[in-house]
Design a protein around this motif. Structure first.
Motif, PDB file in Angstrom:
ATOM      1  N   PHE C  77      24.336  -4.887  -3.690  1.00 50.28           N
ATOM      2  CA  PHE C  77      24.013  -3.581  -4.277  1.00 50.28           C
ATOM      3  C   PHE C  77      25.256  -2.814  -4.710  1.00 50.28           C
ATOM      4  O   PHE C  77      26.345  -2.983  -4.167  1.00 50.28           O
ATOM      5  CB  PHE C  77      23.238  -2.732  -3.262  1.00 50.28           C
ATOM      6  N   ASP C  79      25.890   0.444  -4.304  1.00 50.80           N
ATOM      7  CA  ASP C  79      26.438   1.318  -3.263  1.00 50.80           C
ATOM      8  C   ASP C  79      26.397   0.615  -1.905  1.00 50.80           C
ATOM      9  O   ASP C  79      26.272   1.261  -0.877  1.00 50.80           O
ATOM     10  CB  ASP C  79      25.728   2.667  -3.243  1.00 50.80           C
ATOM     11  N   ALA C  81      24.678  -0.540   0.319  1.00 55.18           N
ATOM     12  CA  ALA C  81      23.460  -0.571   1.144  1.00 55.18           C
ATOM     13  C   ALA C  81      23.733  -1.128   2.537  1.00 55.18           C
ATOM     14  O   ALA C  81      23.017  -1.998   3.029  1.00 55.18           O
ATOM     15  CB  ALA C  81      22.354  -1.371   0.445  1.00 55.18           C
ATOM     16  N   LEU C  82      24.768  -0.583   3.189  1.00 52.92           N
ATOM     17  CA  LEU C  82      25.031  -0.979   4.579  1.00 52.92           C
ATOM     18  C   LEU C  82      24.321  -0.006   5.508  1.00 52.92           C
ATOM     19  O   LEU C  82      24.191   1.181   5.193  1.00 52.92           O
ATOM     20  CB  LEU C  82      26.539  -0.951   4.862  1.00 52.92           C
ATOM     21  N   LEU C  83      23.869  -0.495   6.659  1.00 53.09           N
ATOM     22  CA  LEU C  83      23.276   0.399   7.655  1.00 53.09           C
ATOM     23  C   LEU C  83      24.439   1.085   8.379  1.00 53.09           C
ATOM     24  O   LEU C  83      25.193   0.435   9.102  1.00 53.09           O
ATOM     25  CB  LEU C  83      22.418  -0.396   8.644  1.00 53.09           C
ATOM     26  N   PRO C  84      24.582   2.408   8.190  1.00 55.90           N
ATOM     27  CA  PRO C  84      25.793   3.074   8.675  1.00 55.90           C
ATOM     28  C   PRO C  84      25.921   3.071  10.197  1.00 55.90           C
ATOM     29  O   PRO C  84      27.012   3.256  10.718  1.00 55.90           O
ATOM     30  CB  PRO C  84      25.659   4.511   8.139  1.00 55.90           C
ATOM     31  N   TRP C  85      24.791   2.887  10.917  1.00 53.51           N
ATOM     32  CA  TRP C  85      24.850   2.913  12.375  1.00 53.51           C
ATOM     33  C   TRP C  85      25.154   1.537  12.972  1.00 53.51           C
ATOM     34  O   TRP C  85      25.246   1.411  14.174  1.00 53.51           O
ATOM     35  CB  TRP C  85      23.541   3.457  12.957  1.00 53.51           C
ATOM     36  N   ARG C  86      25.268   0.522  12.124  1.00 58.98           N
ATOM     37  CA  ARG C  86      25.561  -0.813  12.639  1.00 58.98           C
ATOM     38  C   ARG C  86      26.997  -1.202  12.328  1.00 58.98           C
ATOM     39  O   ARG C  86      27.529  -0.843  11.268  1.00 58.98           O
ATOM     40  CB  ARG C  86      24.624  -1.835  11.993  1.00 58.98           C
ATOM     41  N   PHE C  94      22.128  -8.593  10.181  1.00 57.04           N
ATOM     42  CA  PHE C  94      20.817  -7.949  10.018  1.00 57.04           C
ATOM     43  C   PHE C  94      19.758  -8.828   9.371  1.00 57.04           C
ATOM     44  O   PHE C  94      18.659  -8.989   9.910  1.00 57.04           O
ATOM     45  CB  PHE C  94      21.009  -6.635   9.246  1.00 57.04           C
ATOM     46  N   PRO C  95      20.047  -9.492   8.205  1.00 58.54           N
ATOM     47  CA  PRO C  95      18.971 -10.279   7.584  1.00 58.54           C
ATOM     48  C   PRO C  95      18.609 -11.522   8.381  1.00 58.54           C
ATOM     49  O   PRO C  95      17.561 -12.136   8.124  1.00 58.54           O
ATOM     50  CB  PRO C  95      19.551 -10.678   6.219  1.00 58.54           C
ATOM     51  N   GLU C  97      18.021 -11.526  11.601  1.00 58.25           N
ATOM     52  CA  GLU C  97      17.307 -11.197  12.836  1.00 58.25           C
ATOM     53  C   GLU C  97      15.843 -11.621  12.835  1.00 58.25           C
ATOM     54  O   GLU C  97      15.282 -11.865  13.890  1.00 58.25           O
ATOM     55  CB  GLU C  97      17.415  -9.691  13.116  1.00 58.25           C
ATOM     56  N   LEU C 126      32.692   0.335  12.139  1.00 59.31           N
ATOM     57  CA  LEU C 126      31.524   0.928  11.494  1.00 59.31           C
ATOM     58  C   LEU C 126      31.833   1.094  10.003  1.00 59.31           C
ATOM     59  O   LEU C 126      32.988   1.257   9.622  1.00 59.31           O
ATOM     60  CB  LEU C 126      31.229   2.305  12.095  1.00 59.31           C
ATOM     61  N   LYS C 128      31.703   3.531   8.044  1.00 58.83           N
ATOM     62  CA  LYS C 128      32.442   4.735   7.642  1.00 58.83           C
ATOM     63  C   LYS C 128      33.950   4.562   7.828  1.00 58.83           C
ATOM     64  O   LYS C 128      34.733   5.311   7.253  1.00 58.83           O
ATOM     65  CB  LYS C 128      31.963   5.952   8.442  1.00 58.83           C
ATOM     66  N   ARG C 142      27.120 -10.352   3.955  1.00 56.20           N
ATOM     67  CA  ARG C 142      25.715 -10.334   4.353  1.00 56.20           C
ATOM     68  C   ARG C 142      24.894 -11.238   3.439  1.00 56.20           C
ATOM     69  O   ARG C 142      24.008 -11.967   3.894  1.00 56.20           O
ATOM     70  CB  ARG C 142      25.194  -8.896   4.288  1.00 56.20           C
ATOM     71  N   ALA C 143      25.220 -11.210   2.129  1.00 57.15           N
ATOM     72  CA  ALA C 143      24.482 -12.054   1.186  1.00 57.15           C
ATOM     73  C   ALA C 143      24.790 -13.534   1.420  1.00 57.15           C
ATOM     74  O   ALA C 143      23.905 -14.380   1.349  1.00 57.15           O
ATOM     75  CB  ALA C 143      24.830 -11.650  -0.241  1.00 57.15           C
TER      76      ALA C 143
END
Lengths: 344, 269, 257
Positions: C77, C79, C81-86, C94-95, C97, C126, C128, C142-143
């Protein structure tokens, strides 16, 4: 404090203004103003009559009523100086305030008197079916009152003494208002309740509650006329004229509503209908509902002094009134002659 | 331009005009301010500027608190109130999370829920007390329900708007990896809504504390709210202020606990 | 994996967005889609990836999958599209799981993806805490962890500065180009397209239609060489002439809207 002081200053200035205006208009004769806090209840009848029949005016007073929903705020407003005189029921909260030297009782208003039915103890339908038939069965059950330390609470205490049951074993449940108590009885949420006749009678008539007892067996002083010590110090003359005119009101009240035939039936006086209409107008109730809630008021506004002492002691026993409160300190017996049941 | 020649005659320093808008909090100043207020309060009573009829002194309040604590009354009132608050808050929060999530995720729930919440949220819960008594009795149920009802609405709204504001890209990302619906809700939508949910909790916890007094208007013999009410009825002002002080300390503690939770759970922001 | 796109019509309510967009992508081919703003590039990619249902049209893939492929069609993506809390590691995992994998296999896939993208030292960080370029590397890791057969890249570099873009384009060449992964790559940057694509699909402004399909015809590794510059300049000029008028009127249209 500063707010109330500035209010007092403001009122003083206003009074001076009224005084000057009065002097200018009437060339000297002026009516002295008194602000009186009352509840819109039939028991306030004597003050309404004294106002409407012109007794206050004839005593050179211009009385302005401030209407309240509950007794407590009347006492607080009298302490703060917003009211000159209060006329309501006496509660544990009243004695706590008065015990700090902030209030003095000067005359009587309504009281319980055998044969004049003011307050009832009722059992809810469910409790009735479960066998709550007599006052003596109350221990172990929950009884709703408006507030802890209210006149209803004391009524229950007197009944407990008279019928020999332990009030400590009755769960006294405060519901804050009469409608809440009625709700709790209707839904059988409480087993019993102490309610004013106006609220209890419709419940009993509708079969939603069973009458256990009227609380008129022991005479006691339910409501009084009170003022602040400061008023007594600075405006004693006006207060004396107020009490005298008020006593004409209590006398008229007795004539109209309280006379009894030898067989014990109440006999309405010649002016009963007129006076009922006056009270109905002030309370905003129908004449019928006023008639149903007329209490006993001493015709000369004499206090049951012994009962005031007993109330303070009883509340102190229940830990509802501070132990330091002296009943003699909350009374000023100099305004009305011949008070009843005065302890030595 | 030759250095300093043309500039010299009209040389003016550029004045600093930034700064500000960065207020900081100092615990020491807060504590000193609190102490000054208490001292002024005590002083005004000692000097006779305020009548003790109108306001009890801090010392009287402290003594009342000490007596309450020593007699075990404080703990009795506090424990029953905490029980009601925790239970009511938990039920209200659970229901609010469920309904708020449903409203954020399903058209039917959103269409039904939005107007209902708009209509029911502003109703003062105290106005419903007589009805609650009729429906639920005067036992614990109606008290817990009063608190739960007050907690439910802000939680539902916070959850709804929190999930609604979770970045669409994150949802698309999860879908693009074939993550099942339930896992997207649990692993993307709810964690993403957590900041909003936690700030909703800050509000709902305060509401729970406010409502414990209302809840204990209904036939409560004990509880910190019942204690405050009865002290008010009896004009025992020292007890009244002592009870109110306990409530506000409770509020401070809850606020601190939520700040700690935010720090721990939202460190990723 | 081969891809056949045939979108006859795609509209939001009455607004026609795509019209007669048909093309195929060969196995292992990189096709870039360029076009003016608002021409429906991203929508087209959404349709190809099964995230947007076309009003009228079909998308089909063809070809055997490698056994390790968990998510054949995978997005990268704009932007990130990362989960900021992970953490980085948990974002990459993540994919995986919801797939039945042994935890050893799962960890191996994550570590491998992190190592290949140079993120091994940042596994616990993280999002951020990372720069934009590093974040997009997490998106790529991730991809890669799901071993895709078709990558759909939606302006993956447009949120990054020019230098970072250069570095990531190098990474792209190393990580998945030539590794048999087919790619559809949306960009508005012509240089990016000329650097990465085998063929370039030029879309007109809304409703997006195919204006032309341009083959680059230079070996990818040679394109950064000075010798390739003149040919690339010619291609760039040709692309720009296809797009310029469209872009100008699209720009005015946006301004009026």
């Amino acid at each position: 404090m500063t707010a109330s002081r500035s209010r007092q200053v403001g009122r003083f200035a206003w009074r001076v203004g009224v005084l000057l205006l009065g002097l200018a208009l009437a060339g000297g004769a002026h009516a002295e103003k008194l602000t009186v806090g009352v509840l819109k209840l039939a028991s306030s009848g004597p003050v309404f009559l004294a106002q409407d029949l012109g007794y206050f005016r004839e005593a050179g007073l211009e009385v302005e009523f401030k209407f309240f929903e509950a007794a407590q705020p009347v006492a607080v407003a009298t302490v703060s100086g917003d009211l000159d005189v209060g006329v309501t029921g006496v509660t544990a909260g009243f004695y706590n305030l008065a015990g700090k030297g902030a209030l003095k009782i000067i005359a009587a208003q309504a009281r319980e008197e055998p044969g004049y039915r003011l307050v009832a103890v009722v059992a809810s339908r469910k409790a009735d079916e479960a066998g709550l038939k007599r006052l003596e069965d109350l221990p172990g059950h929950a009884a709703a009152v408006t507030q802890v330390g209210s006149t209803f609470h004391y009524s229950l205490g007197l009944l407990a003494e008279r019928h020999g049951f332990d009030i400590g074993k009755v769960r006294v449940v405060p519901m804050q208002s009469v409608p809440n108590v009625v709700s709790a009885v209707k839904g059988s949420q409480v087993e019993a309740a102490i309610l004013p006749a106006t609220a209890a009678t419709p419940l009993v008539n509708a079969g939603e509650a069973r009458l256990l007892a009227w609380a008129d067996e022991t005479p006691w002083q339910v409501a009084v006329v009170f003022t602040s010590p400061k008023m007594i110090g600075t405006r004693r003359d006006a207060l004396e004229r107020f009490v005298a005119a008020y006593r004409r009101g209590t006398e008229a009240f007795r004539e109209a509503f309280l006379a009894k035939a030898p067989d014990g039936r109440l006999v309405p006086g010649p002016q009963a209908d007129r006076d009922l209409a006056i009270i109905a107008r002030y309370t905003g109730q129908s004449a019928e509902s006023v008639r149903g809630s007329i209490p006993y008021v001493d015709p000369q506004a004499r206090l049951l002094v012994g009962d005031i002492h007993r109330q303070v002691r009883w509340y102190q026993g229940q830990k509802l009134v501070d132990p330091g409160v002296d009943p003699r300190g909350v009374l000023d017996l100099s305004f009305v002659p011949g008070h009843l049941d005065v302890p030595n | 331009m030759p250095e300093g020649q043309a500039l010299q005659p009209e040389r003016r320093p550029v004045a600093f005009r930034g700064g500000g808008f960065l207020p900081r909090t100092s615990r020491a100043v807060g504590a000193i301010g609190f102490a000054v207020v208490l001292l002024a309060w005590q002083g005004a009573l000692a000097a006779g500027w305020i009548s003790p009829v109108f306001l009890p002194s801090p010392v009287e309040v402290a003594l009342a608190l000490r007596d309450l604590a020593a007699s075990g009354e404080l703990w009795r009132h506090l424990s029953i109130s905490l029980y009601r608050i925790v239970l009511g808050w938990s039920f209200g929060t659970a229901a609010g999370l469920g309904v708020g999530s449903a409203m954020a995720l399903f058209s039917l729930a959103r269409s039904l829920g939005m107007p209902m919440i708009s209509a029911l949220f502003p109703i003062p819960k105290i106005a419903l007390l007589p009805l609650l008594i009729l429906w639920l009795g005067i036992g614990e149920t109606s008290k817990v329900a009063t608190i739960g009802l007050g907690v439910f609405f802000p939680t539902a709204i916070a959850t709804y708007s929190g999930i609604d504001n979770v970045s669409r890209t994150l949802i698309r990302m999860a879908q693009s990896f074939g993550i099942p619906f339930g896992a997207i809700v649990c692993k993307v939508a709810l964690p993403g809504a957590l900041p909003s949910i936690l700030s909703g909790m800050r509000i709902s916890a305060s509401i729970a504390l406010l409502l414990v007094v209302s809840a204990e208007m209904i036939g409560a013999e004990s509880g910190i709210g019942a204690f405050v009410l009865s002290a008010g009825n009896l004009m025992q002002t020292d007890q009244l202020v002592a009870g109110v002080a306990v409530l506000s300390v409770l509020g401070l503690l809850v606020g601190a606990a939520l700040s700690a939770a935010e720090k721990a759970l939202l460190s990723w922001r | 994996m081969k891809l056949a796109v045939d979108v006859r019509r795609h509209a939001y309510d009455d607004l026609l967005v795509l019209s007669d967009v048909s093309f195929t992508v060969a196995d292992g081919e990189v096709v870039c889609i360029v076009g003016p703003s608002g021409c429906g590039k991203s929508t087209l990619l959404g349709i190809v990836g099964g995230l947007v249902r076309p009003t009228d049209g079909t998308v089909a893939t063809e070809g055997a999958l490698r056994p390790g492929t968990l998510n054949p069609v995978t997005f990268v993506f704009q932007d990130f599209a990362l989960l900021p809390w992970r953490s980085v590691r948990d974002n990459v995992g993540f994919p995986l799981e919801h797939h039945r994998l042994s935890s050893a296999d799962r960890e191996a896939r994550v570590s491998d993806a992190l190592a290949r993208t140079g993120l091994a030292d940042f596994a616990g960080a993280l999002p951020k805490q990372l720069s934009g370029g590093m974040r997009q590397r997490v998106g790529i890791a991730r991809a890669l962890a799901v071993e895709p057969a078709l990558l759909l890249l939606d302006e993956p570099l447009s949120a990054l500065d020019a230098q970072t873009r250069e570095l990531l384009m190098d990474d792209f060449g190393r990580l998945w180009m030539g590794a048999g992964i087919t790619a559809l790559y949306v960009t508005h940057n012509l240089d990016e397209a000329l650097r990465l694509a085998d063929r370039i699909v030029v879309l007109s402004r809304r409703p997006g239609r195919i204006k032309d399909i341009v083959s680059v015809g230079i070996d990818r590794p040679d394109r950064t060489a000075v010798a390739a510059a003149p040919r690339l300049a010619v291609l760039r000029e040709r692309l720009w002439s296809l797009i310029r008028d469209e872009a100008a009127s699209a720009d005015r249209e946006m301004a009026r809207a």
